[in-house]
Motif scaffolding. Structure first.
Motif, mmCIF file in Angstrom:
data_model
loop_
_atom_site.group_PDB
_atom_site.id
_atom_site.type_symbol
_atom_site.label_atom_id
_atom_site.label_comp_id
_atom_site.label_asym_id
_atom_site.label_seq_id
_atom_site.Cartn_x
_atom_site.Cartn_y
_atom_site.Cartn_z
ATOM 1 N N GLU A 456 0.814 -1.227 0.000
ATOM 2 C CA GLU A 456 0.000 0.000 0.000
ATOM 3 C C GLU A 456 0.841 1.268 0.000
ATOM 4 O O GLU A 456 0.324 2.370 -0.237
ATOM 5 C CB GLU A 456 -0.918 0.057 1.236
ATOM 6 N N TRP A 457 2.146 1.155 0.247
ATOM 7 C CA TRP A 457 2.982 2.339 0.317
ATOM 8 C C TRP A 457 3.195 3.007 -1.040
ATOM 9 O O TRP A 457 3.793 4.069 -1.115
ATOM 10 C CB TRP A 457 4.323 2.014 0.991
ATOM 11 N N GLU A 458 2.689 2.383 -2.101
ATOM 12 C CA GLU A 458 2.771 3.021 -3.419
ATOM 13 C C GLU A 458 2.176 4.427 -3.377
ATOM 14 O O GLU A 458 2.728 5.371 -3.950
ATOM 15 C CB GLU A 458 2.024 2.188 -4.461
ATOM 16 N N LYS A 459 1.040 4.581 -2.695
ATOM 17 C CA LYS A 459 0.356 5.874 -2.653
ATOM 18 C C LYS A 459 0.774 6.721 -1.457
ATOM 19 O O LYS A 459 0.168 7.756 -1.188
ATOM 20 C CB LYS A 459 -1.151 5.661 -2.656
ATOM 21 N N PHE A 460 1.824 6.294 -0.770
ATOM 22 C CA PHE A 460 2.344 7.070 0.344
ATOM 23 C C PHE A 460 3.799 7.487 0.103
ATOM 24 O O PHE A 460 4.444 8.000 1.006
ATOM 25 C CB PHE A 460 2.223 6.279 1.647
ATOM 26 N N SER A 461 4.289 7.260 -1.104
ATOM 27 C CA SER A 461 5.667 7.619 -1.399
ATOM 28 C C SER A 461 5.820 9.130 -1.491
ATOM 29 O O SER A 461 4.851 9.873 -1.705
ATOM 30 C CB SER A 461 6.104 6.978 -2.719
ATOM 31 N N ALA A 462 7.060 9.584 -1.354
ATOM 32 C CA ALA A 462 7.332 11.017 -1.474
ATOM 33 C C ALA A 462 6.976 11.524 -2.867
ATOM 34 O O ALA A 462 6.423 12.618 -3.018
ATOM 35 C CB ALA A 462 8.808 11.285 -1.169
ATOM 36 N N GLN A 463 7.274 10.728 -3.891
ATOM 37 C CA GLN A 463 6.955 11.142 -5.253
ATOM 38 C C GLN A 463 5.452 11.270 -5.465
ATOM 39 O O GLN A 463 4.976 12.233 -6.073
ATOM 40 C CB GLN A 463 7.527 10.130 -6.246
ATOM 41 N N PHE A 464 4.674 10.309 -4.973
ATOM 42 C CA PHE A 464 3.220 10.323 -5.167
ATOM 43 C C PHE A 464 2.595 11.532 -4.476
ATOM 44 O O PHE A 464 1.663 12.147 -4.993
ATOM 45 C CB PHE A 464 2.620 9.031 -4.616
ATOM 46 N N GLN A 465 3.112 11.884 -3.291
ATOM 47 C CA GLN A 465 2.502 12.968 -2.517
ATOM 48 C C GLN A 465 3.009 14.361 -2.904
ATOM 49 O O GLN A 465 2.332 15.358 -2.658
ATOM 50 C CB GLN A 465 2.768 12.756 -1.031
ATOM 51 N N SER A 466 4.194 14.415 -3.504
ATOM 52 C CA SER A 466 4.782 15.717 -3.805
ATOM 53 C C SER A 466 3.917 16.485 -4.797
ATOM 54 O O SER A 466 3.573 15.990 -5.871
ATOM 55 C CB SER A 466 6.187 15.529 -4.382
ATOM 56 N N GLY A 467 3.544 17.700 -4.425
ATOM 57 C CA GLY A 467 2.716 18.537 -5.269
ATOM 58 C C GLY A 467 1.241 18.213 -5.225
ATOM 59 O O GLY A 467 0.444 18.879 -5.900
ATOM 60 N N THR A 468 0.847 17.215 -4.428
ATOM 61 C CA THR A 468 -0.560 16.832 -4.319
ATOM 62 C C THR A 468 -1.224 17.634 -3.212
ATOM 63 O O THR A 468 -0.883 17.454 -2.031
ATOM 64 C CB THR A 468 -0.693 15.322 -4.022
ATOM 65 N N PRO A 469 -2.144 18.531 -3.551
ATOM 66 C CA PRO A 469 -2.795 19.338 -2.512
ATOM 67 C C PRO A 469 -3.450 18.455 -1.449
ATOM 68 O O PRO A 469 -4.119 17.466 -1.770
ATOM 69 C CB PRO A 469 -3.835 20.144 -3.285
#
Length: 559
Positions: A456-469
């Motif tokens: 599940e950490w796919e959607k908790f990575s730094a890349q996934f979250q960066s820039g996501t409001p």
């Protein structure tokens, strides 16, 4: 954007208001593909820390070690374990961090060495009563044949705190003290040689540009020389209170002389070098470590251990700020670290107190825990003093509680008879990018991470979250930017404002306020104040439950 070089503030030392990011180096980033985090990985991620907005990075032990306890069993305090890199790489990392405006704090482990440290090997080869054994706590056993431990002290990892050695002639011999694992024999701080050695170690790293030290087991170095029994039952070791008065191996009076000498060493170097104590102590005991001429800061474990509950947190904030103000020290807040259950998980349980040593932790509501963790982050960062972040909390990572038994490496697991799963669940390697493990922790094709990562950490990575409001990462980035820019956060003042039961409502300056709603009813916010940042959505001017907001107003312009 954070500063790109270290700047000295001649009026307020940097550590009084710093945000310091803890790197558990084995789990931060793997630069050479062996499945273990290292200096190369850390160097590659320094720009991430700069963009996050932290003031310093604290690195857990990188010294040579057999890794019986994750590096807290040290064989050489003046070197770096080859699994992490070289001393030259460490020096280059320090310089690169400084160039980015990030200071570097190291762990120092003065309570014990590894049982493979040269000193301990010399002690085992020497006779009872020898100078080599005086560096540690060797004692004869009790009973006619010396077959019983010298006293009833218990290891913090379970079992007796004493292990019997075999003497050079092959006969059963003396016992040595280890408050943690048998691989971590306690040093004897009554020895002048031990004191001189660690003073030299401090200078060694200060000479290489290190900005400070976090002191492991800071409250346990000095033992009552009589080694009296404590009287604790064998099954109560994990609940033993190190903060009670008269405890024979916690908070002994002789500690203060040691730390006074360390403070003199720190002050002999330019640049506000700092110490932070890991001291499990009451507020009044902790304040004694931070008096004039001793240590600078100490972790606020009462805040970390507190349940997510209005009265408890209000009382802790009052006690902490008040007791430390009396000695001129700042509070140092922390929500998670490498030794405790991550607070996303703690706050998602019915009982939200610190629960590392429980055998049955119960179900955690991750959504609820995340909502409270977001609120707790803004609360912590709004309080006067400094704050420590544990790697991954800015991503909203939770405790990985379903690690396979065969993957567990924490000595707590074995020493507790497989009753306590230990701390591996908060040490799982970081997710940086990608759709599957190793999630950018290492390059594809590398050895698997030393602990398995949840899918599940796919959607908790730094890349996934960066820039996501609205992501946890962007919440932390916004909070740290505002904390560094907005007037009021650099003040040591906190004034409580009138509010309904269940709402923490306080002012940091005439233009900066914070509200935290623990109650089940929405809290109406003053209409004349603007929202700087909130941990969750606010509608209709009503602060929802489990939500924190920062407000600005009073006729001042927003930065």
């Amino acid at each position: 954007m954070p500063r790109t070089r270290i700047q000295q503030n001649t009026t307020v030392p940097w550590w009084r208001t710093a945000v310091i990011y803890q790197v558990y180096i084995r789990s931060f980033a793997d630069g050479n593909g062996d499945g273990i985090g290292d200096i190369a990985g850390l160097r590659a991620r320094l720009p991430y820390l700069r963009e996050l907005g932290v003031d310093a990075v604290w690195i857990t032990p990188w010294y040579p070690s057999p890794m019986a306890d994750g590096g807290y069993d040290v064989t050489d305090y003046r070197a770096i374990d080859p699994v992490f890199g070289t001393l030259a790489e460490g020096e280059e990392m320090i310089a690169e961090a400084h160039a980015l405006g990030v200071r570097v704090v190291l762990d120092i482990v003065p309570n014990h060495t590894s049982n493979r440290h040269p000193w301990f090997a010399e002690a085992l080869s020497a006779a009872p009563g020898s100078p080599e054994r005086e560096r540690y706590h060797f004692r004869d056993g009790r009973g006619p044949d010396g077959s019983r431990p010298p006293n009833d002290w218990r290891s913090r990892f379970g079992g007796s705190a004493w292990t019997r050695v075999t003497e050079p002639d092959g006969t059963p011999g003396q016992w040595y003290l280890h408050l943690f694992s048998p691989e971590q024999p306690d040093l004897n701080w009554a020895s002048r040689e031990v004191r001189s050695e660690f003073e030299s170690i401090l200078r060694f790293w200060y000479d290489r540009g290190v900005d400070g030290f976090r002191i492991d087991v800071a409250s346990g170095l000095v033992k009552d020389p009589a080694l009296p029994d404590i009287g604790i039952p064998e099954d109560a070791v994990f609940e033993e209170g190190p903060w009670k008065d008269g405890h024979p191996h916690w908070n002994q009076e002789g500690l203060h002389e040691i730390y006074q000498s360390w403070r003199k060493i720190a002050e002999s170097y330019a640049g506000d070098r700092v110490f932070c104590a890991e001291a499990n102590s009451r507020d009044d005991q902790m304040a004694r470590y931070l008096g004039p001429g001793e240590l600078h800061t100490a972790f606020n474990f009462a805040f970390l251990r507190s349940p997510w509950e209005f009265k408890s947190i209000r009382e802790i904030v009052d006690r902490s700020v008040g007791s430390l103000a009396e000695v001129g020290a700042p509070a140092t807040w922390v929500l998670s670290n490498h030794d405790v259950t991550r607070h996303v998980t703690r706050y998602g349980r019915r009982d939200t107190t610190h629960d590392l040593y429980r055998s049955d932790n119960g179900h955690a509501d991750r959504d609820l825990g995340t909502r409270r963790a977001r609120a707790a982050a803004l609360l912590m960062l709004a309080l006067p003093g400094s704050s420590y972040l544990y790697q991954g909390e800015e991503l909203g990572l939770w405790e990985v509680e379903d690690l396979p038994d065969e993957a567990l490496q924490d000595p707590l697991w074995g020493r507790s008879g497989h009753r306590v799963r230990g701390r591996d669940g908060c040490r799982v390697p970081m997710p940086w990018s990608g759709s599957e493990s190793p999630f950018g922790f290492a390059r594809r094709g590398s050895e698997p991470p030393w602990l398995p990562q949840p899918a599940e950490w796919e959607k908790f990575s730094a890349q996934f979250q960066s820039g996501t409001p609205g992501s946890m990462l962007e919440l932390y980035r916004s909070a740290l930017r505002l904390r560094s820019e907005q007037p009021g956060f650099d003040s040591g003042k906190l004034s409580w404002l009138d509010a309904p039961e269940g709402v923490l409502w306080f002012e940091r300056s005439p233009v900066l306020r914070c509200a935290v709603n623990f109650s089940e009813e929405p809290f109406p916010l003053p209409r004349t104040w603007g929202v700087l940042l909130s941990s969750d959505r606010i509608t209709g001017g009503q602060l929802p439950t489990d939500t924190t907001v920062w407000l600005w107003g009073g006729g001042a312009s927003r930065v």
